[in-house]
Design a protein around this motif. Structure first.
Motif, PDB file in Angstrom:
ATOM      1  N   UNK A  62       0.834  -1.204   0.000  1.00 13.49           N
ATOM      2  CA  UNK A  62       0.000   0.000   0.000  1.00 13.49           C
ATOM      3  C   UNK A  62       0.870   1.256   0.000  1.00 13.49           C
ATOM      4  N   UNK A  63       1.938   1.250   0.779  1.00 11.84           N
ATOM      5  CA  UNK A  63       2.838   2.406   0.803  1.00 11.84           C
ATOM      6  C   UNK A  63       3.524   2.598  -0.550  1.00 11.84           C
ATOM      7  N   UNK A  64       3.968   1.477  -1.138  1.00  8.25           N
ATOM      8  CA  UNK A  64       4.621   1.592  -2.455  1.00  8.25           C
ATOM      9  C   UNK A  64       3.633   2.080  -3.504  1.00  8.25           C
ATOM     10  N   UNK A  65       2.380   1.611  -3.392  1.00  2.00           N
ATOM     11  CA  UNK A  65       1.355   2.044  -4.342  1.00  2.00           C
ATOM     12  C   UNK A  65       1.102   3.544  -4.209  1.00  2.00           C
ATOM     13  N   UNK A  66       1.072   4.039  -2.973  1.00  2.00           N
ATOM     14  CA  UNK A  66       0.877   5.480  -2.766  1.00  2.00           C
ATOM     15  C   UNK A  66       1.998   6.276  -3.420  1.00  2.00           C
ATOM     16  N   UNK A  67       3.233   5.803  -3.240  1.00  2.00           N
ATOM     17  CA  UNK A  67       4.362   6.526  -3.836  1.00  2.00           C
ATOM     18  C   UNK A  67       4.294   6.493  -5.357  1.00  2.00           C
ATOM     19  N   UNK A  68       3.905   5.338  -5.904  1.00  2.00           N
ATOM     20  CA  UNK A  68       3.802   5.226  -7.361  1.00  2.00           C
ATOM     21  C   UNK A  68       2.711   6.148  -7.905  1.00  2.00           C
ATOM     22  N   UNK A  69       1.581   6.200  -7.214  1.00  2.00           N
ATOM     23  CA  UNK A  69       0.491   7.062  -7.676  1.00  2.00           C
ATOM     24  C   UNK A  69       0.874   8.531  -7.563  1.00  2.00           C
ATOM     25  N   UNK A  70       1.657   8.866  -6.538  1.00  2.00           N
ATOM     26  CA  UNK A  70       2.141  10.240  -6.410  1.00  2.00           C
ATOM     27  C   UNK A  70       3.069  10.595  -7.573  1.00  2.00           C
ATOM     28  N   UNK A  71       3.974   9.672  -7.915  1.00  2.00           N
ATOM     29  CA  UNK A  71       4.867   9.885  -9.054  1.00  2.00           C
ATOM     30  C   UNK A  71       4.065  10.018 -10.346  1.00  2.00           C
ATOM     31  N   UNK A  92      -0.714   6.250 -21.595  1.00  2.00           N
ATOM     32  CA  UNK A  92      -1.939   5.464 -21.753  1.00  2.00           C
ATOM     33  C   UNK A  92      -1.832   4.135 -21.005  1.00  2.00           C
ATOM     34  N   UNK A  93      -0.674   3.498 -21.079  1.00  2.00           N
ATOM     35  CA  UNK A  93      -0.474   2.224 -20.377  1.00  2.00           C
ATOM     36  C   UNK A  93      -0.544   2.435 -18.865  1.00  2.00           C
ATOM     37  N   UNK A  94       0.163   3.451 -18.370  1.00  2.00           N
ATOM     38  CA  UNK A  94       0.165   3.719 -16.931  1.00  2.00           C
ATOM     39  C   UNK A  94      -1.237   4.074 -16.435  1.00  2.00           C
ATOM     40  N   UNK A  95      -1.963   4.875 -17.207  1.00  2.00           N
ATOM     41  CA  UNK A  95      -3.332   5.232 -16.818  1.00  2.00           C
ATOM     42  C   UNK A  95      -4.220   3.993 -16.761  1.00  2.00           C
ATOM     43  N   UNK A  96      -4.012   3.073 -17.695  1.00  4.92           N
ATOM     44  CA  UNK A  96      -4.838   1.869 -17.730  1.00  4.92           C
ATOM     45  C   UNK A  96      -4.563   0.927 -16.568  1.00  4.92           C
ATOM     46  N   UNK A  97      -3.332   0.924 -16.054  1.00  9.37           N
ATOM     47  CA  UNK A  97      -2.969   0.033 -14.953  1.00  9.37           C
ATOM     48  C   UNK A  97      -3.155   0.682 -13.588  1.00  9.37           C
ATOM     49  N   UNK A  98      -3.454   1.956 -13.565  1.00 13.57           N
ATOM     50  CA  UNK A  98      -3.579   2.673 -12.288  1.00 13.57           C
ATOM     51  C   UNK A  98      -4.770   2.145 -11.490  1.00 13.57           C
ATOM     52  N   UNK A  99      -4.568   1.749 -10.233  1.00 16.77           N
ATOM     53  CA  UNK A  99      -5.682   1.285  -9.387  1.00 16.77           C
ATOM     54  C   UNK A  99      -6.622   2.448  -9.068  1.00 16.77           C
ATOM     55  N   UNK A 100      -7.847   2.133  -8.670  1.00 20.17           N
ATOM     56  CA  UNK A 100      -8.809   3.195  -8.351  1.00 20.17           C
ATOM     57  C   UNK A 100      -8.345   4.114  -7.224  1.00 20.17           C
ATOM     58  N   UNK A 101      -7.652   3.548  -6.237  1.00 20.23           N
ATOM     59  CA  UNK A 101      -7.156   4.365  -5.124  1.00 20.23           C
ATOM     60  C   UNK A 101      -5.946   3.680  -4.499  1.00 20.23           C
ATOM     61  N   UNK A 102      -5.263   4.409  -3.622  1.00 20.64           N
ATOM     62  CA  UNK A 102      -4.083   3.856  -2.958  1.00 20.64           C
ATOM     63  C   UNK A 102      -4.458   2.774  -1.958  1.00 20.64           C
ATOM     64  N   UNK A 103      -5.729   2.704  -1.571  1.00 22.25           N
ATOM     65  CA  UNK A 103      -6.174   1.697  -0.612  1.00 22.25           C
ATOM     66  C   UNK A 103      -6.599   0.401  -1.288  1.00 22.25           C
TER      67      UNK A 103
END
Length: 252
Positions: A83-92, A132-143
């Motif tokens: 979850x922490x890594x996902x938050x950092x990735x979404x921030x990037x 486009x690839x990154x947007x498609x793989x992005x989870x709905x939220x960091x949780x």
């Protein structure tokens, strides 16, 4: 006593059979004692083995519970780490998108670095594909619960997106308007100058509107402005008039 002695004297020979019987009885009794002792030992052994089995089973159950708790702790720790890594990735991911929107929505930057809006440019096209690839793989939220494979896939996509944007941006700042002819570069220069007039709030509304119209004419065929960029520019040219403030204490 004499009769007894007389009896014993007459039947002394009975002593030998009686001795045999006594010996037999003693042997039988000894055998029975040994058998009882053996059975007691067997019972004791059986009880000990049963006790050992019971203790072993309890130990296994306890160990299983400990392992289960440890596994739960590890899983919880892994989930928290993901979850922490996902938050950092979404921030990037968001940071790179903001950097892109700085070009996409700013007409002045698009004029200065026109290749950032030109999907025909290989580096710009690569960046847009990576986005486009990154947007498609992005989870709905960091949780959102993600497994390691999904997280790794999204991580790689965000990394590719960031690198592709960096490369496209560096190239755009390097080449600037060198891909245009001399005549086209002069049109871009005029558009940049007129843009300053169009968004200058000290100019009259008519001056801003005329400058905006001429900016669009100069850019026509050179740079394609997105609908969002046009909307942002139009708001800068003709900002919405704020409604007058009500006097305090007065009802509408």
């Amino acid at each position: 006593m004499e009769p007894l002695f007389a009896f014993l004297g007459s039947y002394w020979w009975l002593a030998f059979p009686l001795m045999g019987v006594a010996s037999g009885l003693a042997g039988w009794w000894s055998k029975q004692s040994k058998e009882r002792h053996r059975r007691r030992l067997e019972v004791i052994k059986a009880k000990s083995e049963a006790r050992a089995v019971e203790l072993g089973a309890r130990a296994q159950i306890k160990a299983s519970k400990i392992r289960g708790a440890a596994d739960d702790d590890v899983e919880a720790s892994d989930a928290a780490g993901r979850r922490d890594r996902l938050k950092r990735l979404m921030t990037t991911h968001d940071d790179v998108v903001r950097r892109w929107l700085d070009y996409e929505l700013d007409v002045g930057k698009l004029i200065a670095f026109p290749t950032m809006s030109d999907g025909r440019q290989p580096l710009t096209a690569a960046f847009l594909r990576a986005k486009k690839v990154a947007d498609g793989l992005r989870p709905p939220s960091a949780e959102t619960r993600t497994d390691p494979e999904t997280l790794a896939e999204y991580r790689d996509a965000v990394h590719d997106f960031e690198v592709a944007f960096d490369v496209a941006e560096q190239d755009a700042r390097r080449v600037r308007d060198s891909g245009f002819t001399e005549t086209e570069r002069k049109r871009l220069e005029r558009a940049q100058h007129l843009l300053q007039v169009a968004i200058d709030q000290s100019a009259t509304t008519a001056e801003r509107q005329l400058a905006y119209k001429r900016v669009r004419e100069e850019l026509d065929g050179l740079i394609v402005l997105s609908d969002d960029a046009v909307e942002v520019l139009e708001k800068q040219v003709a900002p919405e008039i704020e409604p007058p403030k009500r006097a305090e204490g007065l009802n509408p």
